[in-house]
Motif scaffolding. Structure first.
Motif, PDB file in Angstrom:
ATOM      1  N   SER A  31      13.896  -3.843   4.014  1.00  0.00           N
ATOM      2  CA  SER A  31      13.098  -2.624   4.105  1.00  0.00           C
ATOM      3  C   SER A  31      14.001  -1.442   4.428  1.00  0.00           C
ATOM      4  CB  SER A  31      12.051  -2.799   5.214  1.00  0.00           C
ATOM      5  OG  SER A  31      11.191  -1.682   5.240  1.00  0.00           O
ATOM      6  N   ARG A  40      -7.744   5.481  -1.974  1.00  0.00           N
ATOM      7  CA  ARG A  40      -8.392   4.290  -2.515  1.00  0.00           C
ATOM      8  C   ARG A  40      -8.224   4.161  -4.035  1.00  0.00           C
ATOM      9  NH1 ARG A  40     -10.456  -0.077  -1.157  1.00  0.00           N
ATOM     10  NH2 ARG A  40      -9.813   0.341   0.966  1.00  0.00           N
ATOM     11  N   GLY A  54      -6.727   1.218   7.840  1.00  0.00           N
ATOM     12  CA  GLY A  54      -6.696   0.431   6.610  1.00  0.00           C
ATOM     13  C   GLY A  54      -5.531   0.735   5.696  1.00  0.00           C
ATOM     14  N   LEU A  55      -4.517   1.472   6.191  1.00  0.00           N
ATOM     15  CA  LEU A  55      -3.357   1.776   5.347  1.00  0.00           C
ATOM     16  C   LEU A  55      -2.574   0.491   5.065  1.00  0.00           C
ATOM     17  CD1 LEU A  55      -1.740   4.254   4.174  1.00  0.00           C
ATOM     18  CD2 LEU A  55      -0.294   4.060   6.186  1.00  0.00           C
ATOM     19  N   PRO A  56      -2.325   0.195   3.778  1.00  0.00           N
ATOM     20  CA  PRO A  56      -1.538  -1.007   3.482  1.00  0.00           C
ATOM     21  C   PRO A  56      -0.051  -0.747   3.694  1.00  0.00           C
ATOM     22  CG  PRO A  56      -2.156   0.080   1.432  1.00  0.00           C
ATOM     23  CD  PRO A  56      -2.723   0.924   2.561  1.00  0.00           C
ATOM     24  N   SER A  57       0.756  -1.796   3.603  1.00  0.00           N
ATOM     25  CA  SER A  57       2.210  -1.628   3.612  1.00  0.00           C
ATOM     26  C   SER A  57       2.717  -2.292   2.345  1.00  0.00           C
ATOM     27  CB  SER A  57       2.826  -2.300   4.837  1.00  0.00           C
ATOM     28  OG  SER A  57       3.064  -3.667   4.562  1.00  0.00           O
ATOM     29  N   VAL A  58       4.024  -2.194   2.117  1.00  0.00           N
ATOM     30  CA  VAL A  58       4.553  -2.749   0.875  1.00  0.00           C
ATOM     31  C   VAL A  58       4.481  -4.283   0.864  1.00  0.00           C
ATOM     32  CG1 VAL A  58       7.004  -2.866   1.509  1.00  0.00           C
ATOM     33  CG2 VAL A  58       6.359  -2.378  -0.870  1.00  0.00           C
ATOM     34  N   ARG A  97      -4.763   2.960  -4.836  1.00  0.00           N
ATOM     35  CA  ARG A  97      -4.565   1.540  -4.512  1.00  0.00           C
ATOM     36  C   ARG A  97      -5.272   0.638  -5.516  1.00  0.00           C
ATOM     37  NH1 ARG A  97      -6.163   2.203   1.621  1.00  0.00           N
ATOM     38  NH2 ARG A  97      -6.591  -0.023   1.564  1.00  0.00           N
ATOM     39  N   GLU A  98      -6.437   1.071  -5.970  1.00  0.00           N
ATOM     40  CA  GLU A  98      -7.200   0.217  -6.880  1.00  0.00           C
ATOM     41  C   GLU A  98      -6.771   0.363  -8.338  1.00  0.00           C
ATOM     42  OE1 GLU A  98     -11.248   1.176  -5.976  1.00  0.00           O
ATOM     43  OE2 GLU A  98     -11.230  -0.047  -4.138  1.00  0.00           O
ATOM     44  N   LEU A 118       5.100   3.080  -0.984  1.00  0.00           N
ATOM     45  CA  LEU A 118       5.255   2.297   0.252  1.00  0.00           C
ATOM     46  C   LEU A 118       6.620   1.613   0.340  1.00  0.00           C
ATOM     47  CD1 LEU A 118       1.685   0.725   0.384  1.00  0.00           C
ATOM     48  CD2 LEU A 118       2.615   2.450   1.950  1.00  0.00           C
ATOM     49  N   ALA A 119       7.287   1.449  -0.807  1.00  0.00           N
ATOM     50  CA  ALA A 119       8.615   0.822  -0.819  1.00  0.00           C
ATOM     51  C   ALA A 119       9.702   1.829  -0.449  1.00  0.00           C
ATOM     52  CB  ALA A 119       8.912   0.231  -2.193  1.00  0.00           C
ATOM     53  N   GLU A 167       7.673  -4.922   8.770  1.00  0.00           N
ATOM     54  CA  GLU A 167       7.771  -3.924   7.704  1.00  0.00           C
ATOM     55  C   GLU A 167       7.335  -2.549   8.217  1.00  0.00           C
ATOM     56  OE1 GLU A 167       8.930  -3.227   4.816  1.00  0.00           O
ATOM     57  OE2 GLU A 167       7.768  -1.392   4.498  1.00  0.00           O
ATOM     58  N   THR A 214       1.826  -5.925   1.962  1.00  0.00           N
ATOM     59  CA  THR A 214       0.418  -6.313   1.869  1.00  0.00           C
ATOM     60  C   THR A 214       0.148  -6.872   0.466  1.00  0.00           C
ATOM     61  OG1 THR A 214      -0.105  -4.484   3.362  1.00  0.00           O
ATOM     62  CG2 THR A 214      -1.953  -5.485   2.192  1.00  0.00           C
ATOM     63  N   GLN A 215      -0.391  -8.099   0.404  1.00  0.00           N
ATOM     64  CA  GLN A 215      -0.639  -8.720  -0.904  1.00  0.00           C
ATOM     65  C   GLN A 215      -1.674  -7.932  -1.708  1.00  0.00           C
ATOM     66  OE1 GLN A 215       0.744 -11.278  -2.497  1.00  0.00           O
ATOM     67  NE2 GLN A 215       2.197 -11.703  -0.862  1.00  0.00           N
ATOM     68  N   GLU A 216      -2.860  -7.750  -1.107  1.00  0.00           N
ATOM     69  CA  GLU A 216      -3.949  -7.057  -1.790  1.00  0.00           C
ATOM     70  C   GLU A 216      -4.010  -5.630  -1.268  1.00  0.00           C
ATOM     71  OE1 GLU A 216      -6.100  -7.655  -4.220  1.00  0.00           O
ATOM     72  OE2 GLU A 216      -5.035  -9.535  -4.612  1.00  0.00           O
ATOM     73  N   LEU A 217      -3.492  -4.682  -2.063  1.00  0.00           N
ATOM     74  CA  LEU A 217      -3.411  -3.296  -1.584  1.00  0.00           C
ATOM     75  C   LEU A 217      -4.764  -2.700  -1.274  1.00  0.00           C
ATOM     76  CD1 LEU A 217      -0.753  -1.538  -3.798  1.00  0.00           C
ATOM     77  CD2 LEU A 217      -0.563  -2.341  -1.449  1.00  0.00           C
ATOM     78  N   ALA A 218      -5.785  -3.140  -2.006  1.00  0.00           N
ATOM     79  CA  ALA A 218      -7.103  -2.531  -1.834  1.00  0.00           C
ATOM     80  C   ALA A 218      -7.988  -3.346  -0.880  1.00  0.00           C
ATOM     81  CB  ALA A 218      -7.772  -2.389  -3.198  1.00  0.00           C
ATOM     82  N   ALA A 219      -7.398  -4.350  -0.211  1.00  0.00           N
ATOM     83  CA  ALA A 219      -8.183  -5.205   0.693  1.00  0.00           C
ATOM     84  C   ALA A 219      -8.807  -4.389   1.821  1.00  0.00           C
ATOM     85  CB  ALA A 219      -7.276  -6.285   1.273  1.00  0.00           C
ATOM     86  N   GLN A 220      -9.938  -4.849   2.314  1.00  0.00           N
ATOM     87  CA  GLN A 220     -10.608  -4.121   3.399  1.00  0.00           C
ATOM     88  C   GLN A 220      -9.953  -4.389   4.742  1.00  0.00           C
ATOM     89  OE1 GLN A 220     -12.502  -1.702   3.403  1.00  0.00           O
ATOM     90  NE2 GLN A 220     -13.408  -1.618   1.372  1.00  0.00           N
ATOM     91  N   ARG A 269       2.452   0.990  -4.389  1.00  0.00           N
ATOM     92  CA  ARG A 269       3.554   0.118  -3.966  1.00  0.00           C
ATOM     93  C   ARG A 269       4.902   0.835  -3.992  1.00  0.00           C
ATOM     94  NH1 ARG A 269       2.453  -4.785  -2.430  1.00  0.00           N
ATOM     95  NH2 ARG A 269       0.559  -5.612  -3.390  1.00  0.00           N
TER      96      ARG A 269
END
Ligand SMILES: Cc1cc2nc3c(=O)[nH]c(=O)nc-3n(C[C@H](O)[C@H](O)[C@H](O)COP(=O)(O)OP(=O)(O)OC[C@H]3O[C@@H](n4cnc5c(N)ncnc54)[C@H](O)[C@@H]3O)c2cc1C
Ligand code: FES
Ligand code: FES
Lengths: 167, 327
Positions: free
Chosen positions: B234, B81, A117-121, B84-85, B95-96, A140, A123-129, B92
Motif C-alpha cells: 500500500s 455510490r 461505509g467508505l470502502p478501501s482498496v 462504486r456500483e 482507493l489504490a 490498508e 474491500t472485495q465488494e465495493l458497493a457492499a453495505q 478502485r
C-alpha cells in the motif's frame, strides 16, 4: 483570519507559506503533531479537519480559515484519555512515540470513514453495505501512517480492541 | 519557498480572472502536489488561486453517465455510490492511490494535473528536461527502475503517476475547461502530451485554463476493475497497473476498454490490446495475444526491462479475473 483548534477559536495572521503544521507547532505551541517528512509520506502530522484526517504538512494554513481542527491534544476529554489512547498504552501501540499522535488522529477518522461505509482498496465488494473492519482492512486504511519503530502489530491490536465492539 | 499571495475563487470566472495568463499564478487544489513542488522550488508561483470551493458535485446524467466537479475530493469520488456500483474500476483506482489523508485533500482537477515523481525531476542537482528544457535527462542512464517503457523519448522517460487517470482514460472521460477563449472539452486521453522533444509541455491546456468538470459516458458493463502492482502492499506508486472493463457474451469478448499505468509517460489507453481482443474467444491465449500486441513497441532500459513482462502478465491476470477464466 480565524481557525478553530480543539474547540477554541483562534485568530491568526501568517505568511501564506506557513503550513497548518507549522502554524500549530511554531505559532501556537501545539507540538503534539509531528513533522516527520514534511512531504506527505509519513502521516506523523495527521490532524482532523471537520473530522476528516489530512496531512497538515501539505496544507497551507490560509486555506483552512474557519475550519475546525482537532489535534492529538484535543482527543482527551477533561483530562481523561481517549479510549484509543488508553488502548495504545495497553497494547504497546508505540515504542519511541514519534508517530503516535498521527496514528491516533488517523485511527479516529478511519473508524468514522468505515462507519460511513467508505470502502478501501482491499474491500472485495465495493458497493457492499456492511464492511467488516478486519486486520487487512485496518492495515490498508492505516497505511498512510508509517512507524519507524515497527509497532504495527500493537497499533492494529489497539485499534481492534477499541473499536471491536462498535455496532 | 518563494513568497506568494493567496486568494480564494468563488466561481470559475473569478478563478480565471484571478489567475490571468501571465504564467505567474497557479490554481490550488488540495495542494498535495503543488505545495510539495513549491517547497522543492520546482514550482514558484507568485499567486495562488484556491479553487477548492468550486463545484464538488457528482451528478448522474440522463444517459446514465456522470459529471464530476473538478473540486470533488478523491475520497468523495471513491465514496460515491454510483461510482462504486457502475464504475468499480474508477473507485478502485482512486482507493489504490496515495493514502486516506492525501485522498481527503486531493481534488479531481489536481489529480489530473499532478506532475511526475521521477527522482531526477525532483533533484535540483540532476539534469532534467522537464524542469529545465534542453538540460538533458539523467534518468536515461540512471536508476530508471520506475520509469516508462511506453511513450518515452530520448528527452524524457518520466511516468505519469496518477492511478485515477488510468481508470478515467479507459472510461473515455472528457475534461471540461474554461479559458480566456471560453469553454471547451477535451477527451482526457488527448489532454496529456507525449514528451517527444518538449517534456516540459505536459498538457494541451492553455495558460490560465481551468478544469471545471469531468464527464463520463455510461459504462459498457459493471464488470470492471483496477489492479496495481507495486513494491509494497500500500501507499506506493505503481510499477504497473491495469484498468479494465470487459464485456464477455457467450464466451466471446464483445468489447473491452483497457488502460495501463506506471509504464507510460501519460495515462496509457491500450487501444492495440482492445483491437486484438474484440470478437475473440475469452480465453487466456487470446488475452496473452492482446497483451503482446499492446507491448510490441515497449522499450526497456537498464533497470525497467522487467516492466514489459510484468505489464503483460498483469493485463492477462486482470482479463482472466473479469472473464471468470481460471489461470
Ligand atoms: C506521499 C504521496 C503519495 C502519493 N501516492 C499516489 C499514488 O499512489 N497514486 C496517485 O495517483 N497519486 C499519488 N499521489 C499524488 C496525489 O494523488 C496528488 O498529489 C493529488 O491528486 C493532487 O491533487 P491536489 O488537489 O492536491 O492538487 P494540487 O497539488 O493542488 O495541484 C496540482 C496541480 O493541478 C493544478 N490544478 C489543480 N486544480 C486545477 C483545476 N481545477 N484546473 C486547472 N489546474 C488545476 C495546480 O495548479 C497544480 O499544478 C501521492 C502524493 C503524495 C504526496
Ligand atoms: S510530516 Fe506530514 S506526512 Fe510526513
Ligand atoms: S513508535 Fe517510533 S515511529 Fe512509531
Amino acid at each position: 483570519m480565524d481557525i478553530i483548534i480543539n474547540g477554541r477559536t483562534i485568530e491568526f495572521s501568517v505568511d501564506p507559506r506557513t503550513s497548518l503544521l507549522d502554524l500549530l507547532r511554531d505559532h501556537l505551541g501545539l507540538t503534539g503533531s509531528k513533522k516527520g517528512c514534511n512531504q506527505g509520506a509519513c502521516g506523523a502530522c495527521t490532524v482532523l479537519v471537520d473530522g476528516e484526517r489530512i496531512n497538515s504538512c501539505l496544507a497551507l494554513a490560509v486555506q483552512y480559515q474557519g475550519r475546525k481542527i482537532t489535534t492529538v491534544e484535543g482527543l482527551a476529554r477533561n483530562g481523561d484519555l481517549h479510549s484509543l489512547q488508553r488502548a495504545f498504552i495497553e497494547h504497546d501501540g508505540f515504542q519511541c512515540g514519534y508517530c503516535t499522535p498521527g496514528q491516533l488522529c488517523s485511527a479516529v477518522a478511519m473508524v468514522d470513514e468505515w462507519e460511513r461505509g467508505l470502502p478501501s482498496v482491499v474491500t472485495q465488494e465495493l458497493a457492499a453495505q456492511g464492511i467488516a473492519l478486519d486486520r487487512d482492512e485496518i492495515r490498508e486504511r492505516m497505511s498512510g501512517n508509517l512507524c519507524r519503530c515497527g509497532a504495527y502489530n500493537g497499533i492494529v491490536e489497539a485499534i481492534t480492541a477499541t473499536f471491536e465492539n462498535l455496532p | 519557498m518563494k513568497p506568494f499571495t493567496y486568494e480564494r475563487a468563488r466561481d470559475p470566472n473569478e478563478a480565471l480572472r484571478l489567475v490571468g495568463t501571465d504564467g505567474g499564478a497557479k490554481y490550488l487544489g488540495g495542494g498535495t502536489n503543488l505545495v510539495d513542488l513549491m517547497r522543492e522550488r520546482i514550482e514558484a508561483p507568485e499567486r495562488l488561486v484556491d479553487v477548492t470551493r468550486l463545484s464538488t458535485e457528482i451528478e448522474g446524467k440522463p444517459d446514465g453517465g456522470l459529471v464530476i466537479g473538478a473540486a470533488a475530493t478523491n475520497t468523495a469520488l471513491a465514496a460515491h455510490r454510483a461510482i462504486r456500483e457502475q464504475y468499480p474500476m474508477l473507485a478502485r483506482a482512486v482507493l489504490a492511490g496515495a493514502s486516506a489523508q492525501i485522498r481527503n485533500m486531493a481534488t479531481v482537477g489536481g489529480n489530473v494535473l499532478q506532475r511526475t515523481r521521477c527522482i531526477y525531476f525532483y533533484d535540483e542537482a540532476s539534469r532534467c528536461n522537464k524542469r529545465e528544457p534542453g538540460a538533458g535527462c539523467d534518468a536515461l542512464d540512471g536508476f530508471n527502475r520506475m520509469h516508462a517503457i511506453l511513450g518515452a523519448s530520448s528527452a524524457c522517460i518520466a511516468t505519469h503517476p496518477s492511478d485515477m487517470c488510468v481508470a478515467l482514460v479507459a472510461l473515455d472521460a472528457v475534461v471540461h475547461t474554461l479559458g480566456v477563449e471560453g469553454e471547451r472539452s477535451i477527451p482526457l486521453v488527448d489532454l496529456h502530451r507525449l514528451p517527444a522533444g518538449r517534456p516540459d509541455i505536459e498538457t494541451e491546456l492553455k495558460p490560465g485554463e481551468l478544469i471545471t468538470k469531468i464527464e463520463l459516458p455510461p459504462p459498457l458493463t459493471k464488470r470492471s476493475t483496477y489492479r496495481k502492482v507495486r513494491d509494497r502492499a500500500s501507499y506506493a506508486f505503481a510499477l504497473v497497473s491495469v484498468a479494465a472493463e470487459v464485456d464477455v457474451t457467450n464466451g466471446k469478448v464483445r468489447d473491452a476498454r483497457l488502460a495501463l499505468g506506471g509504464v507510460a509517460t501519460k495515462p496509457w489507453r491500450a487501444w492495440k490490446a482492445e483491437e486484438a481482443l474484440r470478437g475473440q474467444a475469452a480465453t487466456e491465449p487470446s488475452f496473452r495475444a492482446a497483451a503482446e500486441a499492446e507491448l510490441v513497441e515497449a522499450a526497456g532500459l537498464r533497470h525497467n526491462e522487467f516492466k514489459i513482462e510484468l505489464a503483460k502478465r498483469t493485463l492477462v491476470a486482470v482479463l482472466c479475473e473479469l472473464a471468470g477464466v481460471a489461470t
